[in-house]
Design a protein around this motif. Sequence first.
Motif, PDB file in Angstrom:
ATOM      1  N   PHE A 207     -14.699 -12.987  -5.683  1.00  0.00           N
ATOM      2  CA  PHE A 207     -16.038 -12.670  -6.193  1.00  0.00           C
ATOM      3  C   PHE A 207     -17.149 -13.046  -5.218  1.00  0.00           C
ATOM      4  CE2 PHE A 207     -13.351 -13.258  -9.959  1.00  0.00           C
ATOM      5  CZ  PHE A 207     -13.542 -12.025 -10.557  1.00  0.00           C
ATOM      6  N   GLY A 208     -16.844 -13.836  -4.212  1.00  0.00           N
ATOM      7  CA  GLY A 208     -17.840 -14.178  -3.207  1.00  0.00           C
ATOM      8  C   GLY A 208     -17.777 -13.244  -2.013  1.00  0.00           C
ATOM      9  N   LEU A 209     -16.745 -13.407  -1.192  1.00  0.00           N
ATOM     10  CA  LEU A 209     -16.581 -12.578  -0.002  1.00  0.00           C
ATOM     11  C   LEU A 209     -16.376 -11.116  -0.361  1.00  0.00           C
ATOM     12  CD1 LEU A 209     -16.283 -12.433   3.079  1.00  0.00           C
ATOM     13  CD2 LEU A 209     -13.842 -12.944   2.787  1.00  0.00           C
ATOM     14  N   GLY A 210     -15.579 -10.855  -1.402  1.00  0.00           N
ATOM     15  CA  GLY A 210     -15.311  -9.467  -1.798  1.00  0.00           C
ATOM     16  C   GLY A 210     -16.561  -8.736  -2.250  1.00  0.00           C
TER      17      GLY A 210
ATOM     18  N   GLN B 261      -3.575 -17.153   5.929  1.00  0.00           N
ATOM     19  CA  GLN B 261      -5.008 -17.226   5.636  1.00  0.00           C
ATOM     20  C   GLN B 261      -5.648 -15.852   5.630  1.00  0.00           C
ATOM     21  OE1 GLN B 261      -7.866 -18.991   8.555  1.00  0.00           O
ATOM     22  NE2 GLN B 261      -8.278 -20.462   6.930  1.00  0.00           N
ATOM     23  N   VAL B 262      -5.394 -15.056   6.661  1.00  0.00           N
ATOM     24  CA  VAL B 262      -5.967 -13.713   6.714  1.00  0.00           C
ATOM     25  C   VAL B 262      -5.422 -12.855   5.582  1.00  0.00           C
ATOM     26  CG1 VAL B 262      -6.110 -11.597   8.086  1.00  0.00           C
ATOM     27  CG2 VAL B 262      -6.419 -13.810   9.195  1.00  0.00           C
ATOM     28  N   GLY B 263      -4.133 -13.002   5.276  1.00  0.00           N
ATOM     29  CA  GLY B 263      -3.543 -12.240   4.174  1.00  0.00           C
ATOM     30  C   GLY B 263      -4.211 -12.544   2.849  1.00  0.00           C
ATOM     31  N   ARG B 264      -4.463 -13.816   2.569  1.00  0.00           N
ATOM     32  CA  ARG B 264      -5.118 -14.202   1.305  1.00  0.00           C
ATOM     33  C   ARG B 264      -6.539 -13.658   1.240  1.00  0.00           C
ATOM     34  NH1 ARG B 264      -2.802 -19.247   2.522  1.00  0.00           N
ATOM     35  NH2 ARG B 264      -4.846 -20.096   3.049  1.00  0.00           N
ATOM     36  N   LEU B 265      -7.256 -13.734   2.353  1.00  0.00           N
ATOM     37  CA  LEU B 265      -8.625 -13.209   2.369  1.00  0.00           C
ATOM     38  C   LEU B 265      -8.631 -11.704   2.173  1.00  0.00           C
ATOM     39  CD1 LEU B 265     -10.197 -15.249   5.319  1.00  0.00           C
ATOM     40  CD2 LEU B 265     -10.612 -15.541   2.874  1.00  0.00           C
ATOM     41  N   ALA B 266      -7.712 -11.010   2.839  1.00  0.00           N
ATOM     42  CA  ALA B 266      -7.642  -9.553   2.696  1.00  0.00           C
ATOM     43  C   ALA B 266      -7.327  -9.166   1.260  1.00  0.00           C
ATOM     44  CB  ALA B 266      -6.584  -8.984   3.651  1.00  0.00           C
ATOM     45  N   VAL B 267      -6.389  -9.859   0.647  1.00  0.00           N
ATOM     46  CA  VAL B 267      -6.045  -9.573  -0.752  1.00  0.00           C
ATOM     47  C   VAL B 267      -7.247  -9.806  -1.650  1.00  0.00           C
ATOM     48  CG1 VAL B 267      -4.664 -10.382  -2.708  1.00  0.00           C
ATOM     49  CG2 VAL B 267      -3.575  -9.982  -0.501  1.00  0.00           C
ATOM     50  N   ALA B 268      -7.996 -10.870  -1.415  1.00  0.00           N
ATOM     51  CA  ALA B 268      -9.175 -11.163  -2.235  1.00  0.00           C
ATOM     52  C   ALA B 268     -10.194 -10.037  -2.148  1.00  0.00           C
ATOM     53  CB  ALA B 268      -9.801 -12.481  -1.784  1.00  0.00           C
ATOM     54  N   VAL B 269     -10.479  -9.569  -0.934  1.00  0.00           N
ATOM     55  CA  VAL B 269     -11.448  -8.485  -0.753  1.00  0.00           C
ATOM     56  C   VAL B 269     -10.941  -7.197  -1.388  1.00  0.00           C
ATOM     57  CG1 VAL B 269     -12.619  -7.049   0.959  1.00  0.00           C
ATOM     58  CG2 VAL B 269     -12.416  -9.509   1.332  1.00  0.00           C
ATOM     59  N   LEU B 270      -9.659  -6.900  -1.210  1.00  0.00           N
ATOM     60  CA  LEU B 270      -9.094  -5.653  -1.752  1.00  0.00           C
ATOM     61  C   LEU B 270      -9.097  -5.656  -3.278  1.00  0.00           C
ATOM     62  CD1 LEU B 270      -6.131  -5.205   0.751  1.00  0.00           C
ATOM     63  CD2 LEU B 270      -8.165  -3.773   0.583  1.00  0.00           C
TER      64      LEU B 270
ATOM     65  N   LEU C 213     -11.287  -7.129  -5.255  1.00  0.00           N
ATOM     66  CA  LEU C 213     -12.657  -6.849  -5.687  1.00  0.00           C
ATOM     67  C   LEU C 213     -12.995  -5.385  -5.470  1.00  0.00           C
ATOM     68  CD1 LEU C 213     -15.919  -6.660  -5.033  1.00  0.00           C
ATOM     69  CD2 LEU C 213     -15.136  -8.095  -6.919  1.00  0.00           C
ATOM     70  N   GLN C 214     -12.566  -4.802  -4.364  1.00  0.00           N
ATOM     71  CA  GLN C 214     -12.814  -3.374  -4.111  1.00  0.00           C
ATOM     72  C   GLN C 214     -12.207  -2.510  -5.203  1.00  0.00           C
ATOM     73  OE1 GLN C 214     -11.384  -2.475  -0.194  1.00  0.00           O
ATOM     74  NE2 GLN C 214     -13.036  -3.569   0.854  1.00  0.00           N
ATOM     75  N   ASP C 215     -10.952  -2.827  -5.578  1.00  0.00           N
ATOM     76  CA  ASP C 215     -10.307  -2.048  -6.632  1.00  0.00           C
ATOM     77  C   ASP C 215     -11.052  -2.182  -7.964  1.00  0.00           C
ATOM     78  OD1 ASP C 215      -8.440  -1.285  -4.799  1.00  0.00           O
ATOM     79  OD2 ASP C 215      -6.855  -2.616  -5.512  1.00  0.00           O
ATOM     80  N   LEU C 216     -11.550  -3.383  -8.242  1.00  0.00           N
ATOM     81  CA  LEU C 216     -12.318  -3.576  -9.473  1.00  0.00           C
ATOM     82  C   LEU C 216     -13.646  -2.819  -9.418  1.00  0.00           C
ATOM     83  CD1 LEU C 216     -11.762  -7.405 -10.074  1.00  0.00           C
ATOM     84  CD2 LEU C 216     -10.740  -5.513 -11.348  1.00  0.00           C
ATOM     85  N   ALA C 217     -14.233  -2.699  -8.227  1.00  0.00           N
ATOM     86  CA  ALA C 217     -15.537  -2.040  -8.085  1.00  0.00           C
ATOM     87  C   ALA C 217     -15.448  -0.537  -8.261  1.00  0.00           C
ATOM     88  CB  ALA C 217     -16.138  -2.367  -6.715  1.00  0.00           C
ATOM     89  N   VAL C 218     -14.259   0.029  -8.161  1.00  0.00           N
ATOM     90  CA  VAL C 218     -14.108   1.483  -8.320  1.00  0.00           C
ATOM     91  C   VAL C 218     -14.513   1.919  -9.722  1.00  0.00           C
ATOM     92  CG1 VAL C 218     -12.437   3.375  -8.391  1.00  0.00           C
ATOM     93  CG2 VAL C 218     -12.331   1.684  -6.559  1.00  0.00           C
ATOM     94  N   VAL C 219     -14.173   1.093 -10.713  1.00  0.00           N
ATOM     95  CA  VAL C 219     -14.414   1.486 -12.110  1.00  0.00           C
ATOM     96  C   VAL C 219     -15.896   1.708 -12.398  1.00  0.00           C
ATOM     97  CG1 VAL C 219     -14.096   0.826 -14.522  1.00  0.00           C
ATOM     98  CG2 VAL C 219     -12.322   0.309 -12.843  1.00  0.00           C
ATOM     99  N   PRO C 220     -16.782   0.729 -12.161  1.00  0.00           N
ATOM    100  CA  PRO C 220     -18.203   0.997 -12.437  1.00  0.00           C
ATOM    101  C   PRO C 220     -18.787   2.104 -11.563  1.00  0.00           C
ATOM    102  CG  PRO C 220     -17.926  -1.118 -11.318  1.00  0.00           C
ATOM    103  CD  PRO C 220     -16.573  -0.670 -11.722  1.00  0.00           C
ATOM    104  N   LEU C 221     -18.273   2.291 -10.350  1.00  0.00           N
ATOM    105  CA  LEU C 221     -18.783   3.355  -9.495  1.00  0.00           C
ATOM    106  C   LEU C 221     -18.466   4.721 -10.081  1.00  0.00           C
ATOM    107  CD1 LEU C 221     -20.145   4.272  -6.905  1.00  0.00           C
ATOM    108  CD2 LEU C 221     -17.947   4.064  -5.730  1.00  0.00           C
ATOM    109  N   LEU C 222     -17.256   4.900 -10.582  1.00  0.00           N
ATOM    110  CA  LEU C 222     -16.882   6.183 -11.189  1.00  0.00           C
ATOM    111  C   LEU C 222     -17.682   6.442 -12.463  1.00  0.00           C
ATOM    112  CD1 LEU C 222     -12.992   6.157 -10.714  1.00  0.00           C
ATOM    113  CD2 LEU C 222     -14.694   7.447  -9.415  1.00  0.00           C
ATOM    114  N   VAL C 223     -18.028   5.367 -13.193  1.00  0.00           N
ATOM    115  CA  VAL C 223     -18.858   5.520 -14.391  1.00  0.00           C
ATOM    116  C   VAL C 223     -20.284   5.903 -14.014  1.00  0.00           C
ATOM    117  CG1 VAL C 223     -19.847   4.266 -16.339  1.00  0.00           C
ATOM    118  CG2 VAL C 223     -17.444   3.944 -15.748  1.00  0.00           C
TER     119      VAL C 223
END
Length: 567
Positions: free
Chosen positions: A87-90, A143-152, A154-164
């Motif tokens: 929720f921060g970096l993502g 470390q990079v894997g965990r950060l990438a997963v965190a950002v991804l 949030l991106q997947d969650l952000a798709v829903v309000p964008l489509l709405v």
Amino acid sequence: MEHGIFRDALIFLAVAVLVAPLCHRLRISPVLGYLLAGSAVGPAGLGLMSEQEGARDLAELGIVFLLFMIGLELSWDRLRVIRHFIFGLGTAQVLVTGAAAAAIMRAVGMDFAGAGVVGMALAFSSTAFVLQILSERGELSGQVGRLAVAVLILQDLAVVPLLVTIPQLSGHGFSFSWAELLALAKSVAALVVIFLVARLALRPLFHVVSSTRQPEVLVAAALLAVVGTGFATEAVGLSLSLGAFLAGVMLASSEYRHQIEADLQPVRGLLMGLFFLTVGMTVDPVKVLANLPHIAAGVGMLVVVKTFVLTLLALAFRFPLATSLHLGLLLAQGGEFAFVVLARAGQHNLIGGTEIELLTSVVALSMAATPALALAGEWVVRQRRMADGRAAAPDGAAKDMADHVIIVGFGRVGQIVAGLLREQGIPYIAIDRDPRLVVRLRDAGHADMVFYGDIRKVEVLKAVGAARARAVVLTIDTGSSREKLVPRLRANFPELRILVRARDRRQAKGLEQSGATAVVPEILEGSLQLAGLTLRHLGLPPDDVQALLEEYRRGDYARLSLTLERE
């Protein structure tokens, strides 16, 4: 009966059989191979495959299974650890990258609403590509894997309000009705319910199924968990992949995780291959060539902007420069959800058809560049780690060491060699290219003479005293690395004893000709040891068995190698 789907399936299977071995031989990611093959056999290429709805649905299942497998790698406890980065970096990445991309779209003449949608679409990275690469290289828990997963996530969650939001932007102005707010709230509530039900029901379900001791029933239960949870989330307006991811997270801490992963791995691999193939089919080679300057500029700008933004944001979160740049390069491509968002925007007349084609090509080609971008990020980290390794060893115990043994590669074989040397009081220094392994061993106190170093660089060996060492032991299991390193060692250290692990007698002979002092062909030596053990258990005297084994060794294993020589 229409046989189109069967013909497409036949072509896809043929492509899979050809692409995977070819990519393995060329040492490139199969993802890139499937993309190129999709462009070649698709409607815009040779026209051998059609973009049928059934094929696209199967391809979407590939993403669903990928997200489920990724969920299996990330337990709920591990997700709780990275929630601040989700929720921060993502959030920061989506908003800042979306704003930057929207500003560029406005600068090239796109209206405000269209630029905003395109900017947000381009802010998404490829969950499928990135997680596939991280999974292949075992970097999901890094470390990079965990950060990438965190950002991804949030991106997947952000798709829903964008489509709405997209339908609202197509009207005379933006408005958000109470009905839509209520629908969004219901979706969130439904997600919580699905999460709780999955958490309570999945483990008991697998306990009952596993008690039957029938593997096919366990596979059926796993498929039910993946598809069932996915359809539950889709029914409340969320994505299939999000539900599958939740199912994986729920099972990640269960005792059935590894068996489920093994059972579904082949299915997931095939469906992921189909997904990448269908992405490649969206690229029209003729139109790409006709608009190559614009598309190349778009890909370059997208990669540069996303890398720059992510690197700065990661630095702001106090991560090292090498880690931040690695993360930025890894997530610099466009994502599969961009196709969905662009198509939805086109349906509501926010973007024209020509613009959609151009942007789709930019996203697809940036996704194709993901393996190269990931390698570039790894190179940055390796250079940093290697520099640290070169600086550490001479200032430490290696500076004045002499008559010691250098162990190159500190996996299981290297650790066994080190244990025997330690018991005999022989000093050693170990080098390994895996920084996580080095840190883990040093922190655990099991190997106080282990350093990070790129074994392909002779300078690293000089730094750990190769000129003063009694011997170097190459335990690495990568044949090409051994074959390149042995002649360099012999040229730089003529008096050094070079002891090498090889796969078979043929490879051993090549290494001996390159300058190795002695080579152990592990397959033949293992076979010889097993044969000797068999003879001893059959009653032959141990001394006679040992003499027989030594006779075979003196003969350079030739009598054991007849089958291999015929290959």
